[in-house]
Write a protein that holds these residues in place. Sequence first.
Motif, PDB file in Angstrom:
ATOM      1  N   ALA A 334      29.767 -26.511  52.600  1.00 31.94           N
ATOM      2  CA  ALA A 334      28.562 -25.848  53.106  1.00 31.94           C
ATOM      3  C   ALA A 334      28.722 -24.336  53.065  1.00 31.94           C
ATOM      4  O   ALA A 334      27.799 -23.608  52.664  1.00 31.94           O
ATOM      5  N   LEU A 337      28.303 -22.771  49.518  1.00 27.35           N
ATOM      6  CA  LEU A 337      27.038 -22.833  48.790  1.00 27.35           C
ATOM      7  C   LEU A 337      26.499 -21.425  48.547  1.00 27.35           C
ATOM      8  O   LEU A 337      26.525 -20.590  49.456  1.00 27.35           O
ATOM      9  N   SER A 340      24.483 -19.290  51.237  1.00 30.70           N
ATOM     10  CA  SER A 340      24.422 -20.093  52.458  1.00 30.70           C
ATOM     11  C   SER A 340      24.548 -19.206  53.699  1.00 30.70           C
ATOM     12  O   SER A 340      25.087 -18.102  53.650  1.00 30.70           O
ATOM     13  N   LEU A 448      21.665 -29.547  55.178  1.00 31.31           N
ATOM     14  CA  LEU A 448      21.910 -28.486  54.206  1.00 31.31           C
ATOM     15  C   LEU A 448      20.828 -28.428  53.142  1.00 31.31           C
ATOM     16  O   LEU A 448      20.622 -27.382  52.515  1.00 31.31           O
ATOM     17  N   THR A 483      18.206 -19.830  54.460  1.00 34.18           N
ATOM     18  CA  THR A 483      18.738 -19.674  53.109  1.00 34.18           C
ATOM     19  C   THR A 483      17.621 -19.661  52.083  1.00 34.18           C
ATOM     20  O   THR A 483      16.495 -20.094  52.360  1.00 34.18           O
ATOM     21  N   TYR A 489      22.298 -23.118  44.130  1.00 35.44           N
ATOM     22  CA  TYR A 489      22.521 -23.737  45.448  1.00 35.44           C
ATOM     23  C   TYR A 489      22.397 -25.253  45.333  1.00 35.44           C
ATOM     24  O   TYR A 489      23.247 -26.015  45.834  1.00 35.44           O
ATOM     25  N   GLN A 492      25.307 -26.908  43.266  1.00 37.60           N
ATOM     26  CA  GLN A 492      26.561 -26.992  44.003  1.00 37.60           C
ATOM     27  C   GLN A 492      26.457 -27.981  45.160  1.00 37.60           C
ATOM     28  O   GLN A 492      27.429 -28.673  45.475  1.00 37.60           O
ATOM     29  N   ALA A 493      25.279 -28.065  45.774  1.00 38.15           N
ATOM     30  CA  ALA A 493      25.090 -29.054  46.839  1.00 38.15           C
ATOM     31  C   ALA A 493      25.222 -30.474  46.293  1.00 38.15           C
ATOM     32  O   ALA A 493      25.803 -31.358  46.944  1.00 38.15           O
ATOM     33  N   THR A 496      29.195 -30.889  45.379  1.00 39.33           N
ATOM     34  CA  THR A 496      30.227 -30.803  46.421  1.00 39.33           C
ATOM     35  C   THR A 496      29.840 -31.436  47.754  1.00 39.33           C
ATOM     36  O   THR A 496      30.705 -31.650  48.602  1.00 39.33           O
TER      37      THR A 496
END
Length: 656
Positions: A334, A337, A340, A448, A483, A489, A492-493, A496
């Motif tokens: 988190a 990100l 973030s 998130l 955000t 973003y 990658q969310a 990961t």
Amino acid sequence: MSVIPPPNPLPRLTIGVTGHRDSNPGLAANRAAVTAAVIELFGKLEGLVRQHDSAATSHAPTRLHNLLVSGVDIIAAEAATTLGWELVAPLPFGEALNIAVNALPGSLADAEALLAGQDPADPDVHARAIQIRQWTAKAKVFALADRDDYLADLYRARLAAPGDISADRTFSIESSDQAALAGRVMIEQSDLLIAVWDGAIRNLPGGTGHTVLMALEEGTPVLLLDPHAPQTWRLALARESMAKVTSLAVLDDDSLAELVRDALRPDSGEDLILASQRLDHARWRPHSSRLLSIYRRIEAMFGGQGRPFRSLRQTYEQPGRIVAGSGAHVLQAAAALPGSDPDYSDAIARQILPRFAWSDGISAWLSDAYRSGMIINFALSAFAIMIGLAYQPLHLEKYKWLFASGEFLLLVLILFITWLGSRLDWHARWFETRRVAEYLRHAPILLLLGVARPPGRWPRGADTNWPEYHARHCLRAAGLPRTYVTRAYLRQALETVLRPHVIGQRDYHRIKAQRLETVHLNLDKLSETMFLLAVMSVAIFLSVTLLGKLGWIEPAIPKQLSYLSTFIGVSLPTLGASIAGMRFFGDFERFAAISEVTAEKLDGVETRIRLLLENGESAIDYAAVAELAHRLDEIVVDEIESWQAVFGGKHLALPA
């Protein structure tokens, strides 16, 4: 060392607002009256929230969500901040594009200036831009900026060719869809929606009418005000009631009070009380009990995974240690990100993970207690019968009272276990705390991504809804992250956060399904073997008796074997029935099927994630990623409802 339960989330009323722009004729003609109506309604809501405050229970400030468009949104934002409410803006675009679109520039030059963060030449456009910029700075912004470059190009093309119908239509469709996405985010975060709408246009995505209908489809109550008649608020609870808006019920004080009560203290506050009793007053145990691991021992012995007598002791992760333990990965992901909010990772660490650890540890112990209690009862019932008859093959008739006493003690122990499990409510408490834990297990992923389950879509329990109430307010405590959601973003969310969780849960359910199916088959075989051996023992005794009658063996032999034969002939079917009872109670086959179906669903989600990632970052947008997160949430809820349907009626009872 005693472990202190993490603090409960403060209940919070959350509101969404949608309405017309300043250019709407009804709003333009009656702006002062609409403003007064909104201020009066907000004042009533604030008063109702404060009525629920007490020495034992307070509430977090009310949270208002809207898209900060000039008009009703700004009217609501001004009224909300005056009352000290929290202002959250789920924007359909990044800040620059949002200002450029909603300031309504009439020329490409003014639009380019706004996109570059500069002042436009048109004073009216400049004034609108300043207003939006000021309110954006005051709000907690969750902006869907993933398609900004594409939409900005469409916007430029539209302004560059004012007479080009195709360019105008393309931008209108694409930007409306983006506004609808932001509207959905707002609805998912809100207990009720306040709409100032003239009832005219319903089918424009992202428009006020479309947002109203979308909220009603999600089960969110809507308070409606017609700007042409701003004296009367009306209440809509279902889309089907919207055929004629003027026929809707007039909102009265009692109905408004009920809406607030349902959000803050449903069931007359019982859910709030039960949440405290079931969780805060529960005894924390650092690890599982060896005695109460019998159910898991059955799985270990018959699951075909080797080492059947390995240690099954579980150490429950303490709430204060999960941040540095099992929760470290998601927190690191988190924080990493792009763009973030570091405060948001801290909010997850404080408000979500400790509550998950607490409910998960309590639920795991209760699961052992309830399921092992029933397994022990089945085993003791078989042993009681066997001990009651054991004096016969041992030829200890004069000590029959001792064997009867042993049988009596085992029967009393069965009664005690059943009474204790019922008295301590192991069954219901396990169900309830497990629901909380499973909701919170995947909560960081939803949070998130700005995804939530609307209040009207939460499942309802057969006996109580406090787990859903508690989990919902845990998520509400964190709210939306501050955000700007970009394609980087989102990518990658996916890589990961979402994908690792889906893969982990899929593999867990696959292994579980295989293990439980093996347990079911092996217990079934063992039970059948017991019955076959019983048949064989009786057949052998009858054969020996026949041989004695025919004089082929000593006549005394069958008599000598009669007590032993009786003991074996009774004990083996009794053991077989006990094992069959354990198999029936454990329902290993159906649990295996539930896990297998869940694994297949999760595998489908993982495949979709992989395909999305393989297509490159340009193929990733918020709509697609949010849909995957929603699908994960649906799978979790489906799995909870399935296993509750299996164990719902299986209370701890006498094995009779």
